[in-house]
Enzyme design. Structure first.
Site, mmCIF file in Angstrom:
data_model
loop_
_atom_site.group_PDB
_atom_site.id
_atom_site.type_symbol
_atom_site.label_atom_id
_atom_site.label_comp_id
_atom_site.label_asym_id
_atom_site.label_seq_id
_atom_site.Cartn_x
_atom_site.Cartn_y
_atom_site.Cartn_z
ATOM 1 N N ASP A 71 32.994 33.430 43.340
ATOM 2 C CA ASP A 71 33.133 34.328 41.728
ATOM 3 C C ASP A 71 32.244 34.436 41.638
ATOM 4 O O ASP A 71 30.819 33.847 40.468
ATOM 5 C CB ASP A 71 33.925 33.415 41.053
ATOM 6 C CG ASP A 71 35.282 33.254 41.703
ATOM 7 O OD1 ASP A 71 35.668 33.589 43.239
ATOM 8 O OD2 ASP A 71 36.269 33.134 41.189
ATOM 9 N N ASP B 135 48.472 39.056 46.380
ATOM 10 C CA ASP B 135 48.064 38.000 45.703
ATOM 11 C C ASP B 135 49.689 37.275 45.737
ATOM 12 O O ASP B 135 50.887 38.114 44.854
ATOM 13 C CB ASP B 135 47.996 37.650 44.290
ATOM 14 C CG ASP B 135 46.544 37.799 43.987
ATOM 15 O OD1 ASP B 135 45.502 37.785 45.067
ATOM 16 O OD2 ASP B 135 45.959 38.429 43.111
#
Lengths: 213, 257
Positions: B11, B130
């Site tokens: 990230d 997702d």
């Protein structure tokens, strides 16, 4: 003596990766140019011909940039490295896009992997995406320092089927055994991406820079 | 034989690696280049960067990150987060990314995936999904697509959506179970298998990895073509090399370096 290494840019593919990897292994003594100019390709000491995307788009882009002849001349006369579509478009024709005429320098066709191939009872996914082994069919200066069956990074749905099996320099198993590398006197062309194949790929690029066919 | 891939995910916020990478012997654990280089040395098969930069002013920082990493690390790089237009994709690829992952923009405008794959080729377009289970106990399992970190339902069936995205040209599916993300109890294997069997392209399993057996399970039971993990690698609980050796010992074809 410094060499000029030209990466042919015809708007198809990740040229930055290719040129960065070559710069990385070439060091300070060689010049690396990325160009779409036939004149600069003609003057180069050695030529790298990458490519990505669909066969028809690649052929259209080559024509649009007036590069067909410069590519063919370089592929016959200079140390020449084809990568991925840069291998495939050297052949005569491809099954892609409902049949596509290619540059026709190397006898043979480009075929799609058959559907529903199985490996260990499971369906193989297409595109082949990832690291697969390359069996070195014969010795070649570009294999120097690279062990037999080393893995390289592949991304493709089509493979080359050369008419003359003597030009095969590497094969790979993906459901079927296909030709992953061809080599003629001054030309070496890979279905895999050496510029994305970590140490083994950099070794191959370095071998290419030092190759005197 | 084609190897199953192991993909560490980083990230990145404002050009810095967040969620604390903890290599003891790395000079700057927030430097994406140093971390990427380390993963490459350990034998990572690819690296995925997820840009979580909130402020649009800082969006360009990820471009510089990709440029710097691509000049030094020669394995495939995927960038996700904030990919909304063909211009975003072009800039990422020019910076040295090999693939981009499209998530929210595909949901708000599925045609964008079609346009992107036509323009850049399927090989560089990953659709990130997702998914969350919406069926109850004892019901036939069903998963739906969620956005906004799993808070916002879309009503889209995950299997049907994955199939549609592949029809639109997606070259790969990055599948994250929002039920499992961050839990460390393993992938949602039923979800992974359902998607993997439903599409012809490779599926990357993500969300829930807590130990090395989870990676093996993702491949063997989930039928994933690649496995993605963040924290188990970042906190140096396991190196990529250890993960690969474990997988090889348990019958998974991997690239050993």
């Amino acid at each position: 003596m410094p060499k000029s290494i030209v990466v042919i840019d015809y708007g198809m593919g990740n040229l930055r990766s290719v040129s960065k990897a070559i710069e990385h292994v070439a060091g300070q003594q060689h010049r690396v140019h990325v160009t779409d100019q036939p004149r600069i390709i003609r003057e180069a000491d050695r030529v790298v011909f990458p490519g990505q995307g669909a066969a028809r788009d690649c052929m259209a882009a080559l024509s649009e940039h007036h590069l067909n002849e410069a590519v063919l001349v370089a592929a016959r006369e200079k140390p020449f490295l084809g990568i991925c579509m840069g291998l495939q478009v050297l052949m005569e024709s491809s099954e892609e896009n409902g049949g596509t005429e290619l540059l026709g320098m190397i006898p043979g066709r480009v075929k799609r992997f058959p559907p529903n191939m199985l490996q260990g009872g499971r369906r193989l996914k297409i595109p082949q995406m990832g690291w697969n082994q390359v069996y070195q069919v014969r010795e070649h200066p570009l294999w120097a320092g690279i062990p037999q069956d080393t893995r390289f990074y592949f991304v493709h749905s089509y493979y080359v089927d050369p008419g003359d099996t003597r030009i095969i320099a590497g094969t790979t198993g993906f459901g079927i055994d296909f030709t992953s590398v061809i080599a003629t006197e001054n030309l070496f062309a890979t279905q895999f991406h050496p510029e994305k194949s970590a140490g083994a790929g950099l070794q191959l690029l370095s071998n290419f820079i030092n190759w005197s066919p | 034989m084609l190897a199953r891939r192991i993909i560490p995910c980083l990230d990145v916020d404002g050009g810095r690696v967040v969620k604390g990478v903890r290599f003891v012997d790395i000079r700057d654990a927030g430097d994406p280049v140093e971390v990427a280089r380390r993963y490459n040395e350990e034998g990572a098969d690819e690296i995925t960067f997820l840009d979580i930069t909130a402020s649009s002013d800082d969006r360009d920082t990820i471009i510089h990150v990709v440029e710097q990493v691509a000049a030094q690390v020669f394995i495939p790089l995927t960038v996700g987060g904030g990919i909304r237009t063909c211009e975003d994709i072009r800039r990422m690829l020019n910076a040295g990314a090999d693939k981009v992952a499209i998530n929210t923009a595909a949901i708000s405008n599925p045609e964008f995936v079609l346009e992107a794959t036509r323009r850049f080729g399927s090989q560089c377009i990953v659709v990130a999904i997702d998914a969350k289970q919406v069926s109850g106990e004892g019901e036939f399992p069903r998963w739906e697509i969620f956005t906004h970190g799993g808070r916002k339902p879309t009503g889209l069936d995950a299997v049907a959506w994955a199939q549609q995205m592949v029809e639109y040209g997606a070259g790969e599916i990055l599948l994250t179970s929002m039920d499992r993300d961050g839990t460390k109890i393993g992938f949602d294997l039923a979800l992974t298998r359902a998607i993997s069997q439903a599409v012809s392209v490779p599926v990357i399993a993500s969300g829930g990895v807590g130990n090395l057996q989870h990676l093996v399970d993702g491949v063997q039971e989930g039928e994933a073509d690649a496995v993605l993990a963040a924290s188990i690698f970042h906190f140096a609980e396991y190196s990529i090399g250890e993960a690969k050796r474990y997988m090889a010992e348990h019958g998974v074809e991997v690239r050993l370096t």
